[in-house]
Design an enzyme around this catalytic site. Structure first.
Site, short mmCIF file in Angstrom:
data_model
loop_
_atom_site.label_atom_id
_atom_site.label_comp_id
_atom_site.label_asym_id
_atom_site.label_seq_id
_atom_site.Cartn_x
_atom_site.Cartn_y
_atom_site.Cartn_z
CB CYS B 98 -0.93 -0.14 1.13
SG CYS B 98 -2.31 1.25 0.98
CG HIS B 226 -3.43 -3.51 3.17
ND1 HIS B 226 -2.55 -2.98 4.03
CD2 HIS B 226 -4.44 -2.54 2.77
CE1 HIS B 226 -2.60 -1.57 3.76
NE2 HIS B 226 -3.64 -1.40 2.99
CD GLU B 228 -0.66 -5.40 5.94
OE1 GLU B 228 -0.74 -6.17 4.71
OE2 GLU B 228 -1.11 -4.21 6.06
#
Lengths: 965, 288
Positions: B98, B226, B228
Site C-alpha cells: 500500500c 494488504h 497482512e
C-alpha cells in the site's frame, strides 16, 4: 528573500479527477454553465532559493514525473494582480487564512530539506480552480461559497499572492503588559457586560462569586485569571446542568448525574469496572493483563460551521482522550454517529448562515475519514440519523476505544514533578472568538465562533501516539492528560488540582510570535498533550520524543501550595487558589417541567398486498438504508483486528449489528462495539427513547455473541437549551430512564458526555434539536471464533423471532414513509428483556445459532430482508407465528412495529430443539425457514395472502438511497 | 554459532500505521520482526545490514502530503539509497504494501525496467476520487511471474485494499510492455473466477488491472492490497459463512519471503539446510 510560485497540474490526457468531481458537484448545485474544470495545486515557497533549487524542488518533489507538469515563477516577476478572467475562463484561488495551520507546511518543509535544499522561511499551499464556460460572477461566487471554501478558515485570493504571504509576516511581536479586569467596583450590569464582551459565558451568580473572591483578596483579577475560571467553570468542563439542583415538577433533584447514570454504576459495583467517571475515558477489564478504555465525545458546533475541520478535530480530540486515559491507551477502534438534516432539502429552505446538509455530510464524512484513516485506527461502527431539526445544528459523535495494561489505569502527580507539553505548537487557532483573520475577512466572519474552528493534523498526533506508548512502557511519566477544550488551562488545572502548579508561559513553543500570555494559556491548538514526569526522568522523556521529531518542552512544575501560578518572563500573571478554581463555583439552580404528550391513535388503511411497497420504502428510508458510501471511505480493517466488519455477508454488504474486534494478535478474546440511537421516539417520550436506545445498544451486543454479563454503557446527551424548563424536563426524563433501564439490565455506565445549547437561531425563529441520546455499548466476546453475523447462512435453517411484538409504531421508520403519526412509542419491559438477553446470549455463545440480527428501525420486515439479502438466502416468513401482545390486530403492525428486546435468529434445523430448550420461558416464535429461492415471502396473519419480494428488489431499495459518487 | 533466523525490518516513519500487523505477519511466517523508525537508519544508529528483509508497510507517511508516499520515497532516495541498493544486490528482499508500494514506485525502486532507478510509474488518485476499503480478488498472470514472493500462488486470492491513491500508471507504453515481457506484473485485479472487470473489480482504475509488481530481480515486491490483513481465518470478511477454517490468503506471501531467505542466505551462512528448516518449523508451531 524570494517568494516562488510553483503550479502543479495534471498532464493533458491523464484525467483530472478533482476537476471532474468539482464539475459533478457544480451540476448537482443546478448550475449548468460550467463545461470544464481544471485543478491546479499551487505552492508558495519563501526562502533563499535559486531558480535551480526551485526547479529541483518542483521536479523531484512537488510534481509527479509521470502524470503532472509544473510551472515556476518568482513572485517578484509575476504580475501583482491575478490574471483577469475572460468571458470563458474563470480562475479561483483559495488559501488558508493567516493563523490557520496549513497541515502541509511542516511536511513540505521536511521534503525540501531531504532534497538537500535550504530550509524554507514559509510554505503556503493554494488550491487553484480554472473553470471554463459562461457563468456570471454571481454564479461563480455561489460555486465558491458552496463548494470551494469556508470563510472561517480560508479565503479567495483577491489582490495578489504576494500581499497574501507578506501579511503573514506582518504580525507584530508581542510586548508584555499585564492586563487586569476591573471587577471590584463593577455593578451587576457591568459584571454581565464583562462576561459577555470577553465571551466568558458566565452567569451573574458566577460573576458575583468571582467578584466576592477577589474582594476578599483585595485586588482585581488579571485577564488570565478570569479566563482560567471561565474555562474551568464552563458547561463543557464541569457539566453544570447535570450537577445542578433541579426542581422537577414536585420533586427536587440534587445532582442529575449522581442520581442517575453514576448511580447505576455505583449500585452495580462491578469488579471489572476499573476507572469510571473520573478520567478522560471509562476503563474496564479486558483480560488478566489488559484493560479497555472508551470515550465518546461530541463536536457539534464546530462541525456545523466547518464540517471537515470540525469533524476531524472531533475525532482527533477523542483519540487524545484515550491517549490521556490512565497512563495512556493504544487506540484500537473508532466509532462515529452523525445526525443530519435530510440531504434532499431544497436549497431555498436553508436559512441564512447554514450550510446545506449535503455539504455538511460530505465534509463531516471526509473529516472523520482523513483523520481516522491517517491515525491508523479502524472506524468499525457507527450510525447516521436524518431529521429536519438538525438543519442548523448537526450532531457529530466521535468515539474511540483503546487497550492498555491493567496496571496503568491510574495516574499520580506529586509536587516537584515537571510539567511537559508534548506535540503540536500553540497558536491562535482555537482561541474562542479571538481569531486571527485577514482584513477582508473581518466583515463577514462570525468572529464569536470562528475560534472554535480548526483543521486537524493527524500525522502530528500519530507521531505523539507512537512515542507516547513507548515512554509509558518505560515508565518515563506519571500522569498525562490531553489538551482539549480550555487548552493548558484545563489540562494543567486538572492535573494540578490536588497539588498546585507553576507554569512559565514564555517556554510554551509557539507556531508564530505575537500571542499574549493569556492566548498561550487558553489556546485550544490541536494535537497537544500534557505530561507529569519525575524530574530525573524529564530529560530522557524529552530525548525520546526528539528522536521521532516530536517536540516535548518543560513548561513548569507541580507544586505543593495548591495554587495555580502562571508567569510570563518572571511576571506573575495568574495566582489562583485551586480550591476556589475547582470548587468555588456557585451551585446552578434550574427548573424542569414535563407534560405528558397527548396520545393520538394511529391507523393505516391499506391492503396486505400494498405492504410490499411499504417494506421497500422502509428499506430505502435514510435512517435504515445502506451506509456503504460512508463505511467504505473509512479504513475499518487497519491493525488487522476487525473480526466482524461493519459490512458482512456473502457480498460484504449486510449491516452488521456490533463490530467485533480482536485487539491482541495472540488471543482470541474480543470486544464488541455498538450504538443505540433514535431521536424520533423522544418526540413521544424521552424516557422511552432512552430506554429503547439502551435496549438497542445491548441487543446488538447480544446478537454478535458478546457476554451479556459484561456489557458496559456510555451515555451522550445532546439537548437544546437547558434553561428552557421543558427542554430540561425532557433531559431529566431521559436521564431517569438511564438509571431505571441500565439498572434493570445490570449494565453499568462507565463514561458520559453532555452537549447542551444545541439550537440554531435563524432570522425568525429558534430551532432546537430533538433531545438526542446516544448510548454506546462495549462488550467482551470470550472467543471471537464464536461471534455470529447477521446474514442467513444456508437454505433450510429455522427462522425465529425472539421477544414479543406490541403495537408500538410511534416514531417508527414505517410511520415516516407512510406519512403517519401517533400510536404508542416502543417501551422496555426490562425484567423480561433482561431474561431474553441472558438466555439468547447463552444460546448464541454455545455456537448453535447461524445468524442473529436485532430488530430495530423498520422492525421485523427490515431485519428479515436484511438477513436474506446479506446471506443471498431467501426465507418464508409466517407473520402469524410471531408472539404478539393483544394490541396487535394487523399485519403491518407485526411487520413494522419497533418493539424492543426482539431479535431475528436462524438456527440449523438439527439444532432447533436444543435452541428452543435453551430459550426456556422466553417468548419466541418459529417464523419459517430459509430457502434457496432468492426471495422473501411474508404470509399474512390469517395465512390467506402473501407478499413476495425478490432479493434483488430488496438490495436495490436498501442500497439506492445513499449511493453517492 | 550464528543465529539462523530470518530477520525482518518493518520500517516506520511518521504516519506509518500498518507496522504492527506487518511485523506479526512475518512472525507468523517464521521470521523475527523488528519495527524500526527511519531516523534510526538516517542517524546510522542502526543499519539495514542487520536484516534479511525490509518491509515498508501501509499508512500515510508524512500525511501523504503533496502525493502519497512521496516524502518517504525521497527520504530513502536521498539519504539511504546506497544502503538499499546494496541490500538488494546482496540478494535480500523488499516488500512494500500500500503506502510502501507507493514509496517504492516513487523512489524508482519499482518497477525499474530500465535498471537505473529512474521513476517509471506512479500511483495516483483512484478514479472514484476517494479512499475506499473493500476486498478484491487477485490473480497472478500466466506465465507465473518471476517474483520470489509469490512462488506457488497460482489460484485467485482474496485480499482487502484500503487506499485513496492506488491507480497504477506508467510513463509510456514501453514501460508497460517491458513489465509484461519481464514478467514483472505480479497481481491483477479480477473477478472471483479470474476474469477482468470494471469497478469495483478493479477498485481504482489501475492500468491493465495491475495491483502489484516486482522489480527485474523478482526480489522487490510492491502491491496495493494488504496481505497482512488476511493472515488468519478470522480476517476473511465472511468467515462466519465458511465451514473450513484455513489460513488467510495473505500469509503465503510472507512465508515465501521467509523461505526464500532460508533457502538462500541462511543456507549459505550455515551450510546446513536441515537446521534452518527445523528452526522455521519451530517458529511456525509457536505462532499457531
Amino acid at each position: 528573500m524570494n517568494i516562488w510560485h510553483i503550479e502543479v497540474f495534471n498532464k493533458e490526457g491523464v484525467g483530472d479527477v478533482v476537476g471532474l468531481q468539482l464539475l459533478r458537484d457544480i451540476k448537482e448545485l443546478g448550475i449548468d454553465g460550467v463545461e470544464r474544470v481544471c485543478f491546479k495545486q499551487v505552492y508558495l515557497l519563501e526562502g533563499e532559493y535559486s531558480a535551480g533549487d526551485i526547479e529541483k524542488i518542483a521536479q523531484r518533489f512537488l510534481a509527479d514525473p509521470i502524470c503532472q507538469e509544473f510551472s515556476v515563477e518568482s513572485l517578484d516577476e509575476k504580475a501583482a494582480v491575478l490574471p483577469k478572467d475572460t468571458a470563458r475562463t474563470h480562475t479561483v484561488e483559495i488559501a488558508y487564512n493567516p493563523g490557520v495551520m496549513d497541515p502541509w507546511e511542516e511536511t513540505i518543509g521536511k521534503g525540501i530539506i531531504d532534497l538537500g535544499c535550504k530550509e524554507a522561511r514559509s510554505v503556503k499551499t493554494i488550491k487553484k480552480y480554472v473553470m471554463e464556460g459562461s457563468i456570471s460572477s454571481e454564479t461563480l461566487d455561489t460555486i465558491c461559497d458552496e463548494l470551494l471554501y469556508n470563510k472561517l478558515i480560508q479565503h479567495r485570493i483577491r489582490s495578489s499572492e504576494k500581499s497574501d504571504i507578506e501579511f503573514l509576516h506582518s504580525i507584530p511581536e508581542y510586548t508584555f503588559s499585564l492586563i487586569t479586569v476591573d471587577l471590584l467596583s463593577a455593578a451587576n450590569e457591568e459584571l454581565l457586560a464583562i462576561s459577555k464582551n470577553a465571551q466568558l459565558y458566565l452567569s451573574l451568580d458566577e460573576m458575583k462569586a468571582i467578584q466576592a473572591h477577589f474582594v476578599r483578596l483585595g485586588r482585581n483579577p488579571t485577564d488570565c485569571e478570569i479566563e482560567t475560571i471561565a474555562q474551568t467553570w464552563s458547561e463543557h468542563c464541569c457539566h453544570k446542568t447535570f450537577r445542578a439542583a433541579i426542581e422537577m415538577e414536585d420533586r427536587q433533584i440534587d445532582n442529575l448525574l449522581k442520581s442517575t447514570v453514576m448511580k447505576v454504576t455505583k449500585e452495580l459495583n462491578k469488579e471489572w469496572c476499573l476507572s469510571v467517571f473520573k478520567d478522560n475515558a471509562g476503563i474496564i477489564a479486558f483480560d488478566e493483563k489488559n484493560a479497555i478504555a472508551v470515550k465518546v465525545e461530541t463536536h457539534n458546533h464546530p462541525s456545523a460551521l466547518e464540517p471537515y475541520g470540525g469533524a476531524s478535530t472531533g475525532i482527533g480530540g477523542v483519540i487524545r482522550d484515550i491517549l490521556g486515559a490512565g497512563l495512556g491507551a493504544r487506540p484500537i477502534a473508532n466509532t462515529d454517529v452523525f445526525c443530519f438534516a435530510p440531504f434532499d432539502i431544497p436549497a431555498q429552505e436553508i436559512p441564512g448562515g447554514v450550510l446545506h446538509p449535503r455539504r455538511i455530510i460530505k465534509g463531516v464524512v471526509s473529516g472523520v475519514r482523513d483523520y481516522g484513516n491517517r491515525m491508523g485506527i479502524p472506524t468499525v461502527n457507527g450510525a447516521v440519523l436524518f431529521d429536519k431539526q438538525y438543519l442548523g445544528n448537526p450532531l457529530v459523535y466521535c468515539g474511540t476505544i483503546g487497550i492498555m495494561p491493567k496496571d496503568m489505569c491510574t495516574k499520580k502527580v506529586d509536587p516537584g514533578d515537571v510539567i511537559i507539553a508534548v506535540g503540536g505548537r500553540t497558536g491562535r487557532d482555537g482561541i474562542h472568538g479571538a481569531t486571527f483573520s485577514s482584513g477582508e475577512l473581518t466583515s463577514s466572519t462570525k468572529e464569536t465562533l470562528s475560534g472554535a474552528v480548526q483543521i486537524g493534523n493527524p500525522i502530528a498526533e500519530k507521531k505523539v501516539l507512537d512515542v507516547l506508548l513507548a515512554a509509558r512502557d518505560r515508565g518515563l511519566y506519571k500522569a498525562i492528560t490531553d489538551c482539549g477544550a480550555g487548552g493548558f488551562s484545563s489540562a494543567v488545572g486538572e492535573l494540578g488540582e490536588e497539588t498546585g502548579a507553576e507554569v512559565h508561559l514564555e517556554k510554551v513553543p509557539l507556531k508564530y510570535a505575537g500571542l499574549t500570555y493569556t492566548e498561550m494559556w487558553i489556546s485550544e491548538s490541536q494535537e497537544r498533550m500534557v505530561l507529569a514526569a519525575a524530574p530525573d526522568k524529564a530529560a530522557e522523556l524529552i530525548e525520546l520524543f526528539a528522536k521521532e521529531d516530536v517536540e516535548a518542552t518543560c513548561i513548569g512544575t507541580f507544586t505543593d501550595d495548591k495554587r495555580l501560578k502562571l508567569y510570563y518572563n518572571d511576571n506573575l500573571v495568574c495566582d489562583l487558589d485551586m480550591e476556589f478554581l475547582h470548587r468555588g463555583m456557585p451551585r446552578v439552580r434550574r427548573t424542569a417541567r414535563w407534560k405528558v404528550p397527548r396520545k393520538t391513535p394511529l391507523c393505516l388503511r391499506a391492503s396486505f398486498s400494498e405492504y410490499g411497497s411499504f417494506i421497500l420504502k422502509t428499506l430505502a428510508h435514510p435512517n435504515v438504508c445502506s451506509k456503504e458510501w460512508i463505511i467504505r471511505q473509512y479504513d475499518h480493517e487497519v491493525q488487522a483486528g476487525t473480526v466482524s466488519k461493519p459490512l458482512v455477508g456473502a457480498r460484504n454488504d449486510g449491516p452488521s449489528d456490533a463490530a467485533v474486534m480482536r485487539p491482541l494478535f495472540h488471543s482470541r478474546r474480543g470486544i464488541a462495539v455498538a450504538n443505540g440511537i433514535n431521536s424520533k421516539y423522544g418526540i413521544y417520550d424521552p424516557y422511552w427513547m432512552a430506554a429503547s436506545n439502551i435496549d438497542e445498544a445491548i441487543r446488538q451486543q447480544v446478537a454478535v455473541g458478546a457476554d451479556f454479563e459484561k456489557i458496559a454503557l456510555l451515555d451522550n446527551f445532546c439537548w437544546g437549551n437547558p434553561e428552557d424548563p421543558y427542554i430540561l424536563g425532557s433531559l431529566v426524563r431521559a436521564a431517569e430512564a438511564c438509571y431505571d433501564i441500565a439498572r434493570g439490565f445490570g449494565c453499568p455506565f462507565i463514561s458520559g458526555k453532555d452537549s447542551l445549547y444545541n439550537e440554531y437561531v435563524s432570522d425568525r425563529k429558534k430551532v432546537s434539536i430533538p433531545g438526542t441520546l446516544l448510548i454506546t455499548s462495549i462488550g467482551i466476546v470470550d472467543d471471537v471464533g464464536k461471534a455470529v453475523s447477521m446474514d442467513f447462512k444456508k437454505p433450510g435453517d429455522y427462522v425465529y423471532i425472539i421477544g414479543e411484538t406490541r403495537n408500538e409504531l410511534a416514531g417508527s421508520a414505517f410511520c415516516d414513509v407512510a406519512g403517519l403519526s401517533g400510536g404508542e412509542v416502543p417501551r422496555v419491559d426490562v425484567a423480561r428483556a433482561r431474561i431474553t438477553m441472558e438466555k439468547l446470549s447463552q444460546a448464541i455463545r454455545t455456537g448453535i445459532v447461524s445468524a442473529a440480527h436485532d430488530c430495530s428501525d423498520g422492525g421485523l420486515a427490515v431485519a428479515v430482508c436484511e438477513m436474506a439479502m446479506a446471506g443471498e438466502v431467501g426465507a418464508d416468513i409466517d407473520l402469524g407465528s410471531a408472539p404478539c401482545f393483544s394490541d396487535i390486530t394487523q399485519g403491518y403492525e407485526v411487520l413494522f412495529s419497533e418493539s424492543n428486546s426482539r431479535f431475528i435468529v436462524s438456527v440449523p434445523a438439527e439444532s432447533s430443539g436444543e435452541f428452543e430448550r435453551l430459550l426456556g420461558d422466553v417468548k419466541f416464535g418459529l417464523l419459517g425457514r430459509t430457502k434457496a429461492e432468492p426471495d422473501v415471502r411474508f404470509i399474512s396473519l390469517d395465512k390467506a395472502q402473501n407478499i413476495t419480494l425478490t432479493l434483488a428488489d430488496i438490495r436495490h431499495a436498501w442500497k439506492s438511497t445513499l449511493d453517492w459518487q | 554459532m550464528k543465529e539462523l533466523i530470518v530477520k525482518t525490518c518493518v520500517l516506520r516513519a511518521a504516519g506509518t500505521n500498518c507496522d504492527r500487523e506487518t511485523a506479526y505477519a512475518f512472525e507468523r511466517a517464521g521470521a523475527r520482526s523488528e519495527i524500526i523508525h527511519i531516523n534510526q537508519f538516517v542517524s546510522r544508529t542502526r543499519t539495514l545490514n542487520e536484516f534479511h528483509i525490509l518491509a515498508i508497510p501501509g499508512g500515510f507517511t508524512y500525511g501523504d502530503d503533496v502525493s502519497s508516499g512521496k516524502i518517504l520515497a525521497n527520504e530513502l532516495k536521498y539519504n539511504l539509497f546506497d544502503d538499499i541498493r546494496r541490500f538488494v544486490e546482496q540478494g535480500r528482499l523488499i516488500i512494500g504494501i500500500c503506502n510502501g508500494f507507493q514509496v517504492l514506485v516513487k523512489s524508482g525502486l519499482l518497477p525499474d525496467v530500465a535498471g537505473d532507478c529512474e521513476i517509471e510509474a506512479s500511483l495516483v488518485l483512484n478514479n472514484s476520487g476517494k479512499f475506499e476499503d473493500c476486498w478484491v480478488y487477485l490473480k497472478p498472470p500466466r506465465p507465473i511471474t518471476r517474483c520470489v514472493w509469490t512462488n506457488g500462488i497460482e489460484r485467485v486470492i482474496y485480499l482487502p485494499v484500503a487506499h485513496g491513491e492506488g491507480k497504477f500508471v506508467v510513463k509510456g507504453n514501453t514501460v508497460l510492455s517491458l513489465l509484461k515481457e519481464n514478467n514483472q506484473i505480479v497481481f491483477r485485479y479480477c473477478t472471483p473466477d479470474g476474469s477482468p472487470g470494471p469497478f469495483p473489480v478493479n477498485p481504482n482504475g489501475s492500468l491493465d488491472d495491475i495491483a502489484g509488481i516486482c522489480d527485474p530481480t523478482g526480489r522487490i515486491l510492491g502491491m496495493m492490497p494488504h496481505p497482512e490483513r488476511h493472515i488468519t481465518f478470522f480476517h476473511h470478511p465472511h468467515w462466519h459463512r465458511c465451514s473450513e477454517r484455513k489460513q488467510g490468503d495473505g500469509l503465503n506471501i510472507f512465508e515465501n519471503g521467509v523461505q526464500y531467505i532460508q533457502k538462500t542466505i541462511l543456507t549459505q551462512e550455515s551450510g546446513d539446510i536441515s537446521q534452518v528448516a527445523d528452526n522455521a518449523n519451530i517458529k511456525n508451531q509457536m505462532s499457531k
